[in-house]
Enzyme design. Structure first.
Site, short mmCIF file in Angstrom:
data_model
loop_
_atom_site.label_atom_id
_atom_site.label_comp_id
_atom_site.label_asym_id
_atom_site.label_seq_id
_atom_site.Cartn_x
_atom_site.Cartn_y
_atom_site.Cartn_z
N TYR A 283 23.21 11.75 4.15
CA TYR A 283 23.64 10.52 4.49
C TYR A 283 24.89 10.64 5.54
CZ TYR A 283 19.79 8.93 1.32
OH TYR A 283 18.61 8.91 0.84
N HIS B 102 -1.91 5.12 -3.06
CA HIS B 102 -0.68 4.68 -2.96
C HIS B 102 -0.46 4.43 -1.29
CE1 HIS B 102 3.41 3.76 -3.91
NE2 HIS B 102 3.82 4.27 -2.78
N ALA B 103 0.06 3.50 -0.82
CA ALA B 103 0.07 3.10 0.56
C ALA B 103 0.97 4.17 1.34
CB ALA B 103 0.44 1.62 0.63
N TRP C 107 14.57 9.26 -19.29
CA TRP C 107 13.82 7.90 -18.51
C TRP C 107 14.02 6.47 -19.01
CZ3 TRP C 107 11.57 7.66 -13.97
CH2 TRP C 107 10.57 6.66 -13.61
N ARG D 175 -0.53 5.56 -18.85
CA ARG D 175 0.34 6.28 -18.85
C ARG D 175 -0.45 7.69 -19.82
NH1 ARG D 175 2.78 2.28 -17.34
NH2 ARG D 175 4.64 2.26 -16.47
N ARG E 82 15.93 5.89 -1.01
CA ARG E 82 15.71 5.06 -0.04
C ARG E 82 15.13 3.52 -0.19
NH1 ARG E 82 10.90 8.88 1.93
NH2 ARG E 82 12.59 10.43 1.58
N TYR E 83 14.56 3.45 -1.05
CA TYR E 83 14.05 1.92 -1.44
C TYR E 83 15.00 0.98 -1.86
CZ TYR E 83 9.44 4.45 -1.15
OH TYR E 83 8.37 5.37 -0.77
N HIS F 295 6.80 1.52 9.38
CA HIS F 295 6.95 3.03 9.68
C HIS F 295 6.39 3.51 10.99
CE1 HIS F 295 8.78 3.99 5.64
NE2 HIS F 295 7.80 3.49 5.08
N HIS G 193 5.17 -3.43 5.67
CA HIS G 193 6.06 -2.29 5.60
C HIS G 193 5.68 -1.12 5.97
CE1 HIS G 193 8.57 0.09 2.78
NE2 HIS G 193 7.40 1.16 3.04
N GLU G 194 4.25 -0.85 5.94
CA GLU G 194 3.77 0.46 6.55
C GLU G 194 3.71 0.42 7.96
OE1 GLU G 194 3.33 2.94 4.43
OE2 GLU G 194 3.35 2.09 2.71
N GLU H 145 12.60 2.95 5.57
CA GLU H 145 11.83 2.03 4.55
C GLU H 145 12.06 0.33 4.84
OE1 GLU H 145 9.58 3.14 2.62
OE2 GLU H 145 10.05 5.16 2.76
N HIS I 243 5.83 8.35 -6.95
CA HIS I 243 7.02 9.25 -6.37
C HIS I 243 7.52 10.29 -6.99
CE1 HIS I 243 6.58 5.24 -4.59
NE2 HIS I 243 7.28 5.75 -3.65
#
Ligand code: X8Z
Ligand code: ZN
Length: 600
Positions: free
Chosen positions: A211, A341-342, A471, A174, A508-509, A375, A371-372, A399, A499
């Site tokens: 949507y 990040h994938a 947050w 962080r 989306r996730y 896509h 996952h990838e 996703e 993100h």
């Protein structure tokens, strides 16, 4: 997920806005609308490939020069997409076919960040976007010149059981984000200005309009789905908190019912699989250790991807093209900064599909590869549609596809591919379900809270002076997870999650975590499977494959409800499959939690 639509800034569909007023005699005609659509489609095809190649190079070689080039490219695409969105408005009053109206709506409302119609502001927004992504990608935690990457810090968070070490890794990562704060604030201002020029209240309102339902109903829909899953999450949170408290002690845990974020085995406390050994049911037998099996069978990154490809081809999809293997990035280069990040890419919107990942040879990344590839196979399946429809039915569908396939990585599947010799007896199932819940159920409120924060940031409910407090308020509220040490507005903890600087909408996730169980249940039924859902694998099943491919080939041509009907014989998203899947675990958790003080 990255595809050229990302760079056109066109990922989302607007709500259906049918308009049947007749044109005036001087107004534009349906032929004009058709010519306009042709022009936009041709331009996006051509410019999209150019932008995608620049973005690929930028993400694979982070330097001042590629950030400069990336910003120029975003600037060009930003101006173009806003120009087209404004031009599309001239057809608002025209009576057009549903198909033309849908494509016009995508042009008007499918942007992620809309640039203001001012040359300098557009350039400034583009520079901030390119810079923020690079800051995250190149981010490191350094002490006296010794630096650790996110991958190294994440390993500590997953493996260490020492509170001090965990805390240092958590705080260390962080340190990359406070310097993003001013630019993030400016980005919000500029993007909101752009969204307002297009007729949206703010950027969040623009996101919610994608949507195929009135934008105001979308948050209600999310709340409905969350309400379905929340009792299961609450039971899990209570049990995990109790067990972690036994290990780390009440002093570290506190007495407010929340779990300190550094103890959950993941940098963002979004996936708790790594603490399985601390929270597992004592009665459960040993579970299958896929990471150990991969090592035992000499799986390297390439072989992991090949194996995942094999699952998709077993369903009837064609193998990946040769260029996929030549052009993808599978392992972290030692000599340069990359965005680790994938992500999955479609460079030319045809066959040039790739992934970019810094693969670790473990179970987590084996799932992420699926996952990838989900896509990539989706992208290729819809490649013959209009460029405006080369997208998921909604972004949650995109996703969910690879994750749905990965839910079929069952003991039977592992036996089928030769990783184990015999399928273990069902006495191990509670452990398996616990592992899966730590991965999937722990994620659900996290998947929801990210955009709850962003939507409030975009509409001003969370002011820049409260970015960090806002947050943590949402982290507390949704997850029952708290900061391990006091945080202040000198911190910018949202920026430490890809993100946020990467500007990828996150709802989306959340949707994908519901949809993948719904899809899994339906595909298992199509496969004729009977038995417990967590034991079902659709590997090699043509009937399940056909159903899935039908949905993939639709792309975004029809409202997502139509795609849902193809896969689920229903037009609704529904979390009952999540509850079905985890029913035995829920019963067990509730027994364990008897007499414990749950809640926060
Ligand atoms: O970002 C991703 C993918 C790329 S689309 C790796 N995921 C989210 C995350 O890592 O935070 C997958 C699950 C959630
Ligand atoms: Zn993804």
């Amino acid at each position: 997920m990255k595809n050229i639509l990302t760079f056109c800034g066109l990922f989302m569909l607007t709500a259906c806005q049918q308009n049947t007023t007749k044109p005036t005699s001087q107004g534009p005609t349906a032929a004009d609308a058709k010519a306009f659509l042709d022009k936009v489609e041709q331009t996006y095809l051509k410019e999209g490939e150019y932008a995608a190649r620049i973005a690929w190079v930028q993400a694979n070689f982070i330097t001042d020069d590629t950030v400069w080039l990336g910003a120029k490219s975003i600037e060009k695409m930003g101006a173009l997409s806003v120009k087209f969105a404004n031009e599309a408005k001239q057809f608002d009053q025209l009576s057009l076919s549903d198909d033309m109206r849908r494509r016009l709506n995508i042009i008007k409302g499918g942007l992620t960040l809309a640039a203001p119609d001012d040359v300098e502001k557009n350039a400034e927004l583009a520079q901030i976007q390119a810079k923020l992504e690079a800051m995250y990608g190149a981010g490191k935690y350094c002490v006296d010149g010794a630096c650790q990457s996110l991958g190294q810090l994440s390993r500590t968070i997953a493996e260490s059981r020492d509170h001090e070490q965990l805390l240092e890794a958590w705080q260390g990562w962080r340190t990359v984000s406070p310097q993003m704060r001013d630019q993030y604030q400016r980005m919000v201002e500029l993007a909101n200005e752009g969204a307002r020029e297009l007729g949206f209240a703010d950027t969040g309102a623009m996101w919610r309009a994608g949507y195929d339902m009135p934008a105001s109903e979308f948050p209600v829909e999310l709340d409905r789905l969350w309400t379905q899953v929340k009792p299961l999450y609450d039971s899990l949170q209570c049990h995990v908190r109790t067990k972690l408290s036994e290990h780390y002690g009440e002093e570290i845990m506190g007495d407010d019912g929340m779990i300190p974020a550094h103890l959950l085995g993941n940098m963002w406390a979004q996936d708790w699989t790594a603490v399985y050994d601390l929270v597992k049911p004592e009665s459960a037998g040993s579970t299958i250790d896929v990471t150990a099996l991969l090592a035992k069978h000499d799986y390297d990154a390439q072989k992991m991807v090949k194996t995942a490809e094999g699952f998709f081809t077993s369903l009837g999809l064609d193998p990946l093209p040769e260029t996929f293997w030549q052009r993808s990035l599978f392992t972290k280069p030692e000599d340069r900064d990359v965005v680790c990040h994938a992500s999955a890419w479609n460079i030319d919107n045809e066959e040039d599909i790739r992934i970019k990942m810094c693969i670790k040879e473990d179970y987590e990344d084996f799932v992420t590869i699926h996952h990838e590839l989900g896509h990539n196979f989706y992208q290729r399946a819809y490649k013959d549609k209009s460029i405006l429809y080369r997208n998921g039915a909604n972004d949650g569908f995109h996703e969910a596809i690879g994750d749905t396939v990965a839910l079929s990585i069952t003991p039977k599947y592992l036996k089928d591919i030769g990783l184990i010799d015999a399928i273990p007896a069902s006495s191990n199932d509670l452990g398996m379900l616990m592992q899966k819940a730590l991965e999937k159920i722990a994620f659900v409120p996290f998947g929801l809270m990210i955009d709850q924060w962003r939507w409030k940031v975009f509409n001003g409910e969370i002011s820049p002076a409260e970015y960090n407090a806002g947050w943590w308020q949402l982290r507390n509220q949704y997850q029952g997870v708290k900061a391990p040490v006091e945080r202040t507005e000198a911190d910018f903890d949202p920026g430490a999650k890809y993100h946020i600087p990467g500007n990828t909408p996150y709802t989306r996730y959340f949707l994908a975590h519901i949809l993948q169980f719904q899809f899994h249940r339906e595909l298992c039924e199509a496969a004729g499977f009977e038995g417990d859902l967590h034991r079902c694998s659709i590997y090699n099943n043509q009937a399940a494959g056909e159903k899935l491919i039908k949905v993939l080939e639709m792309g975004a041509e029809k409202p997502w409800q139509d795609a849902m009907e193809v896969i689920a014989n229903s037009r609704d998203m529904d979390a009952t499959a999540v509850l079905d899947y985890f029913a035995p675990l829920k019963t067990w958790l509730d027994e364990q939690n008897q007499g414990r003080a749950c809640g926060w």
